[in-house]
Every structure is written in structure tokens, then in C-alpha cells.
Design a protein around this motif. Structure first.
Motif, PDB file in Angstrom:
ATOM      1  N   LEU A  10      -6.988   1.149   4.931  1.00  0.00           N
ATOM      2  CA  LEU A  10      -6.535   2.422   5.498  1.00  0.00           C
ATOM      3  C   LEU A  10      -5.668   3.200   4.509  1.00  0.00           C
ATOM      4  N   TYR A  11      -5.059   2.482   3.575  1.00  0.00           N
ATOM      5  CA  TYR A  11      -4.126   3.099   2.632  1.00  0.00           C
ATOM      6  C   TYR A  11      -4.573   2.763   1.212  1.00  0.00           C
ATOM      7  N   VAL A  12      -4.001   3.428   0.238  1.00  0.00           N
ATOM      8  CA  VAL A  12      -4.403   3.186  -1.155  1.00  0.00           C
ATOM      9  C   VAL A  12      -3.469   2.163  -1.790  1.00  0.00           C
ATOM     10  N   PRO A  13      -3.986   1.334  -2.682  1.00  0.00           N
ATOM     11  CA  PRO A  13      -3.155   0.317  -3.332  1.00  0.00           C
ATOM     12  C   PRO A  13      -2.040   0.948  -4.165  1.00  0.00           C
ATOM     13  N   VAL A  14      -0.950   0.214  -4.281  1.00  0.00           N
ATOM     14  CA  VAL A  14       0.175   0.695  -5.094  1.00  0.00           C
ATOM     15  C   VAL A  14      -0.206   0.656  -6.567  1.00  0.00           C
ATOM     16  N   LYS A  15       0.487   1.460  -7.373  1.00  0.00           N
ATOM     17  CA  LYS A  15       0.186   1.536  -8.801  1.00  0.00           C
ATOM     18  C   LYS A  15       1.015   0.556  -9.613  1.00  0.00           C
ATOM     19  N   GLU A  16       2.159   0.157  -9.059  1.00  0.00           N
ATOM     20  CA  GLU A  16       3.031  -0.757  -9.777  1.00  0.00           C
ATOM     21  C   GLU A  16       3.750  -1.650  -8.776  1.00  0.00           C
ATOM     22  N   PRO A  61     -11.560  15.049  -0.401  1.00  0.00           N
ATOM     23  CA  PRO A  61     -10.861  14.360  -1.498  1.00  0.00           C
ATOM     24  C   PRO A  61      -9.342  14.443  -1.372  1.00  0.00           C
ATOM     25  N   TYR A  62      -8.838  15.198  -0.415  1.00  0.00           N
ATOM     26  CA  TYR A  62      -7.393  15.315  -0.221  1.00  0.00           C
ATOM     27  C   TYR A  62      -7.063  15.158   1.262  1.00  0.00           C
ATOM     28  N   ILE A  63      -5.823  14.730   1.554  1.00  0.00           N
ATOM     29  CA  ILE A  63      -5.407  14.516   2.945  1.00  0.00           C
ATOM     30  C   ILE A  63      -4.305  15.490   3.359  1.00  0.00           C
ATOM     31  N   ASN A  64      -3.940  16.420   2.486  1.00  0.00           N
ATOM     32  CA  ASN A  64      -2.954  17.459   2.809  1.00  0.00           C
ATOM     33  C   ASN A  64      -3.624  18.819   2.755  1.00  0.00           C
ATOM     34  N   VAL A  65      -3.192  19.750   3.598  1.00  0.00           N
ATOM     35  CA  VAL A  65      -3.641  21.142   3.511  1.00  0.00           C
ATOM     36  C   VAL A  65      -2.408  22.036   3.526  1.00  0.00           C
ATOM     37  N   ARG A  70       0.830  -1.193   0.000  1.00  0.00           N
ATOM     38  CA  ARG A  70       0.000   0.000   0.000  1.00  0.00           C
ATOM     39  C   ARG A  70       0.872   1.255   0.000  1.00  0.00           C
ATOM     40  N   ILE A  71       0.285   2.364  -0.449  1.00  0.00           N
ATOM     41  CA  ILE A  71       0.956   3.659  -0.447  1.00  0.00           C
ATOM     42  C   ILE A  71       0.654   4.373   0.862  1.00  0.00           C
ATOM     43  N   VAL A  72       1.682   4.889   1.511  1.00  0.00           N
ATOM     44  CA  VAL A  72       1.515   5.677   2.733  1.00  0.00           C
ATOM     45  C   VAL A  72       1.523   7.149   2.336  1.00  0.00           C
ATOM     46  N   GLY A  73       0.452   7.864   2.636  1.00  0.00           N
ATOM     47  CA  GLY A  73       0.317   9.251   2.201  1.00  0.00           C
ATOM     48  C   GLY A  73      -0.627   9.346   1.024  1.00  0.00           C
ATOM     49  N   ASN A  74      -0.547  10.440   0.295  1.00  0.00           N
ATOM     50  CA  ASN A  74      -1.434  10.589  -0.861  1.00  0.00           C
ATOM     51  C   ASN A  74      -0.923   9.759  -2.038  1.00  0.00           C
ATOM     52  N   THR A  75      -1.677   9.755  -3.117  1.00  0.00           N
ATOM     53  CA  THR A  75      -1.374   8.853  -4.231  1.00  0.00           C
ATOM     54  C   THR A  75      -0.041   9.156  -4.902  1.00  0.00           C
ATOM     55  N   GLY A 105      -1.201  14.396   5.571  1.00  0.00           N
ATOM     56  CA  GLY A 105      -1.757  13.188   6.151  1.00  0.00           C
ATOM     57  C   GLY A 105      -1.038  11.942   5.674  1.00  0.00           C
ATOM     58  N   PHE A 106      -1.343  10.789   6.295  1.00  0.00           N
ATOM     59  CA  PHE A 106      -0.662   9.559   5.897  1.00  0.00           C
ATOM     60  C   PHE A 106      -1.603   8.417   5.547  1.00  0.00           C
ATOM     61  N   GLU A 107      -2.912   8.581   5.798  1.00  0.00           N
ATOM     62  CA  GLU A 107      -3.884   7.529   5.480  1.00  0.00           C
ATOM     63  C   GLU A 107      -4.894   8.058   4.477  1.00  0.00           C
ATOM     64  N   ALA A 108      -4.744   7.670   3.220  1.00  0.00           N
ATOM     65  CA  ALA A 108      -5.637   8.161   2.169  1.00  0.00           C
ATOM     66  C   ALA A 108      -6.750   7.183   1.835  1.00  0.00           C
ATOM     67  N   GLY A 109      -6.734   6.007   2.468  1.00  0.00           N
ATOM     68  CA  GLY A 109      -7.710   4.992   2.102  1.00  0.00           C
ATOM     69  C   GLY A 109      -8.909   4.913   3.017  1.00  0.00           C
TER      70      GLY A 109
END
Length: 532
Positions: free
Chosen positions: A129-135, A344-348, A100-105, A276-280
Motif C-alpha cells: 500500500l505504501y512505497v519502501p523507504v529510501k534509507e 503517477p501522482y497522489i496529490n493534486v 514504508r513511506i506514508v504519502g508521496n516519495t 494522498g497517503f497511499e502511493a504504493g
């Protein structure tokens, strides 16, 4: 254990995974649908009328008392034995491995979880809790492995302090972190493994500081009639009101909006931005949740993809969030897409308010702090222990440095990093929020959720402009709409002499706690309570 030997953690995990792959025992990055099939087959898993699953974990909370990291503790023969046990225990098991990716995509930080197939709920729920990896990931940044031995079953009948559990985090000099978990299949160990890794790496290899904080963004009509965007961090120990205050929707009219940015942690940067660190998904506590007091969370619990842990299920397969027969630390992972108002975003790009959440009979329901007071109180970290930490101590007042039980490394360095960052953010405001109660015995007054939210609403709308000195050493507002003045003046619940004695005792505790950090702590913070 030397750095070369710490590499044994990574090599052991590589061998475990490679052997399972060669023997066709590894399910590598299965889909959510594949994991759901496995979860439904898992022992003690129940499927509810909503189509989601409830699993039982052992233990039903974090096991911090059995956890050590290589920064604060020398690793040696015991850790090498743990690695050998882990490799042996998983040498025949069917395994699940998810990346999984930690943080945003766009993040380059990844985490790999390896668990026995019989613990599929950890991969399914924790993975959300996290988003799947792209590769394909060749070398993940963080790796977390769970295994059990014969003590696992015996542990189920023992209170947490008596359980036979071992948890170790190896923090390598290149920023990789490997966590080995023996005899726990609690999703929180996976989540907090990533949390602890982020905590350490962001300070060691970056210029920000990771905080145990929720982040919300509100676009509200202010007390003066104009509309303003306000970003707020809420810092607290688990189960002290952080999720509730971070998630509560304040928007009620016109074009107002309230967004959940991040529920449980992220990095505050020197430029004032928060990452942020949890985008899922969101890891929530389910105790006593109902649509009246926490509607934002309640309906997320009813979504088919939500995974619950240790939540009571009735005979007709519905939830009973008021039944604590299993534990009061019921948990759930709700996907952000199923959460009513997840941003839709986890960073400000900026933060306006930092709110410390605490509990204690002498503390006003809301106080305004200087940045030195905020830093000192972060060091104190006064909160209440919950069933999420140590169920045998739940309800007791405790101190946890920076409200963060997962921190590794020097305390003074950590506090100084925080102080230097916030000193460079002159626009930020600091507050102390008491979500417990004031007074004691027959004079005790509970700070209800209704009052806390009324305070938060007034604060974020700019309605608390007149602050006066309080004998607590802080400032309090002259008035808060919908909240009786007594909640701002706990000193009125005691005789003058009694209050002064109790306040003096509290300040001594604060002073002693800060002094324990040592002479390296910035003098503006170290000497703060000695001047009271």
C-alpha cells in the motif's frame, strides 16, 4: 495514562524489535521476493492460477468495537497489561519488520509494521500500500504491531461481537502513533492504523483536514465542447460505493483521460490542494466484481503481485468473486503499477467537486448542496453498515461522523476546521449522491451502478446546469441523460402526507445528530436543520 506512560508504547516496541534483532529472529525490511516465499509457506494460503496469493485472516473485517485511542479514552492498567502481553508473546517468535513511506516519495512520514513471520501476508500485501523507504529509519512516525494469544484460535468460530480482541492506539504529543493489535491479522488493521494516525496528526499538527475520501481526476470534453480538467473528492463509509465511483473510467473519446489519484483518504488543505497517503497500492473490496461492471479493478486482481484476503478460490485455483462462503468482505491489495489507470501522482493542486455518498429512501439520486448543508451532512455521515465494519449489522442504515470511524479528538473542532477550509474555497461545488435506492416496499427503486455512473458522467462534464428546489431541502437537476426523473424525485413514491411525515422525521434525526456535537459547532452549521 499520562504522557510519560504513553511513551511505554514506544519503549515496548523498541525492546521487542531490539531483542529479536539480537537473537537473530528479525527479518528486517525483506524484499518482495523474500516475502513471497514466506507467504507461500503461510498456513491456509492458496496460490491461484494467476500466480498470486489468497490468505485467510482472523477476523475477516476490522474490529472497531474493540479499538480505543488515547485521545478519546484514558489509558491505564489495562493498556500496560496489553503491552506486557505483547512483549511476552513476541519474545520467542520470528518477526518481520518493514518500513514504508506514508504519502508521496518526498514525504518524511514513515510507518513501521512488526508482525510474526507466520503473518507474512500482512507485511507483503499491506506493505504494497505504501512505497519502501529510501534509507534506514531510526525512529518511524507510526508503528503498528500485531500479536496473538490462545484466544486467537477460539475466536475463529465466534461472530465478531463475541471475539476476544484488543486494539489500542497511543497518540503521543510529538506526533508519533503506536498501534498494538491483539488477535487480528487482518490487513485492514494495518492500513487503518496509518489512516487513523494521519487523521489525528494532520489536524493536530497541521492546518489541513484528513478526509475518508477517494480522489479522481478527469480530462473530459464538456457539454459545451471544450476540454476541462476536473478534480473530484468522493466521501463515503467503506463499501458504500466510494471505490467504484472513484475508480470508474469516464474517458471515452479523443484526448479524454480518467485518473485514479487516491482511493481511500487524504488531506484537504486550506489552499484547496489534496494530498494522498497511499502511493504504493489500492485496497479494494472484491465482492461480486466482474469485468463488466468494474473492469478497472477486475484485471488488477489477476496480477501476480496482488495479495487477496478471504476471497473464495475454486478447486482449479481460480477466483469466485460471487462466493461469500468465507465472507462478503473479500479484500485485495493491488499495486498502483498494476491498476489500469492509477495516476503517477497522489496529490493534486486543487479540487472542484466534493461528493458525499449516502443511502436512504428519501434522498434523490443526486442533489446539489450548499457548503453549510455539506458540512452538516458530513457530521451526520448517513451510510449503510457493511461486512467490512460489523458483518452482524451489514445492510443497516447508520450514522458515522464525517464518514470516518477512525477519527480521534473533538468533533466540533473537526467540523469547524472542515467548514473554515471549504469556506475559503469559493469555487468548490458540493453534491449528495445516493448509491442505494429510493422509495420503500413495492415502490422501491434501486439506484443501479449504471445510473450512478451516468449521473457522475453528466456532472463532471458540466451537463447538469439547471437545478431546482426539491421538497427534500436540497436542489436536484431538471434532468439527467439516461436516468429516469423518478430517481430525482423520491417524494413521488409516497403520498404527500406520508412523505412530509417521513421528511420531518429525517430532519429531526439530522437536527438531533448535529446538536449532539455541542455549542462549539459553528452556528451556521448547528442551526441549519432547525430552520427546515
Amino acid at each position: 495514562m499520562s504522557e510519560i506512560e504513553l511513551e511505554q508504547f514506544a519503549l515496548t516496541v523498541d525492546r521487542i524489535r531490539q531483542k529479536a534483532m539480537e537473537e537473530n529472529r528479525l527479518l528486517d525490511n525483506p524484499s518482495a521476493e523474500e516475502l513471497r516465499v514466506l507467504v507461500e509457506k503461510e498456513p491456509a494460503v492458496e496460490k491461484t492460477v494467476y500466480g498470486n496469493f489468497v490468505a485467510e485472516s482472523e477476523p475477516s473485517s476490522r474490529a472497531a468495537m474493540f479499538t480505543k485511542n488515547s485521545v478519546d479514552h484514558p489509558f491505564g492498567a489495562e493498556e500496560l497489561q496489553l503491552l506486557a502481553q505483547c512483549e511476552q508473546a513476541l519474545s520467542k517468535e520470528r518477526l518481520i519488520s518493514i518500513d514504508r513511506i506514508v504519502g508521496n516519495t518526498g514525504s518524511n512520514t514513515t510507518v513501521r509494521l512488526i508482525v510474526p513471520e507466520r503473518f507474512a501476508h500482512v507485511a507483503y500485501g499491506g506493505g504494497n500500500l505504501y512505497v519502501p523507504v529510501k534509507e534506514e529509519v531510526e525512529q518511524p512516525t507510526y508503528e503498528i504491531v500485531m500479536f496473538t494469544d490462545r484466544a486467537f484460535e477460539a475466536n475463529k468460530s465466534k461472530p465478531l461481537p463475541q471475539k476476544d480482541i484488543t486494539i489500542r492506539l497511543a497518540m503521543l504529543s510529538d506526533g508519533r502513533v503506536i498501534k498494538i493489535i491483539r488477535n487480528s491479522n487482518y490487513i485492514g488493521e494495518y492500513k487503518k492504523g496509518v489512516f487513523a494516525a494521519e487523521d489525528w496528526t494532520r489536524r493536530t499538527f497541521g492546518d489541513g483536514i484528513f478526509l475518508h475520501a477517494g480522489c479522481r481526476e478527469d480530462y473530459l470534453q464538456s457539454a459545451h465542447g471544450d476540454y476541462r480538467t476536473v478534480r473530484t473528492l468522493l466521501v463515503a463509509l467503506t463499501a458504500n460505493g466510494k471505490t467504484t465511483t472513484t475508480c470508474k473510467i469516464l474517458a471515452r473519446k479523443g484526448n479524454e483521460k480518467s485518473w485514479l489519484i487516491q482511493d481511500d483518504g487524504g488531506t484537504l488543505m486550506p489552499d484547496g490542494s489534496f494530498h494522498g497517503f497511499e502511493a504504493g497500492g489500492v485496497f479494494v473490496k472484491t465482492e461480486s466484481i466482474n469485468p463488466g461492471n468494474q473492469v478497472e479493478i477486475f484485471y488488477g486482481l489477476l496480477k501476480p503481485e496482488t495479495l487477496c484476503e478471504n476471497v473464495y478460490v475454486t478447486e482449479d485455483k481460480d477466483f469466485d468473486f460471487y462466493n461469500f462462503e468465507i465472507t462478503s468482505n473479500g479484500r485485495a491489495v493491488i499495486r498502483r503499477k498494476d491498476f489500469m489507470h492509477a495516476s503517477p501522482y497522489i496529490n493534486v493542486d486543487g479540487v472542484d467537486n466534493l461528493i458525499l455518498i449516502t443511502r436512504g429512501p428519501l434522498i434523490p439520486a443526486i442533489s446539489k448542496l450548499t457548503l453549510e448543508q455539506a458540512t452538516a451532512l458530513m457530521i451526520l455521515g448517513q451510510s449503510m453498515e457493511s461486512s467490512a465494519g460489523d458483518p452482524t449489522q451489514a445492510g443497516k442504515i447508520k450514522s458515522e461522523f464525517f464518514y470516518d470511524p477512525f477519527m480521534a479528538g473533538g468533533r466540533a473542532e473537526h467540523a469547524n476546521r472542515f467548514y473554515e477550509i471549504v469556506k475559503g474555497l469559493p469555487h468548490m461545488n458540493y453534491f449528495l449522491l445516493n448509491t442505494g435506492g429510493i422509495g420503500e416496499g413495492e415502490h422501491y427503486h434501486d439506484v443501479s451502478l449504471e445510473f450512478t455512473i451516468a449521473i457522475l458522467d453528466s456532472l463532471l462534464r458540466g451537463g447538469l446546469e439547471d437545478w431546482v428546489d426539491s421538497p427534500t431541502g436540497f436542489k436536484v437537476p431538471k434532468a439527467v441523460r439516461h436516468v429516469d426523473d423518478i430517481y430525482l424525485h423520491p417524494e413521488k413514491l409516497y403520498s404527500r402526507v406520508e412523505f412530509e411525515e417521513k421528511q420531518k422525521e429525517l430532519n429531526k434525526i439530522r437536527c438531533d445528530t448535529v446538536e449532539q456535537i455541542g455549542g462549539a459547532l459553528h452556528p451556521d452549521v448547528r442551526n441549519l436543520f432547525t430552520r427546515i
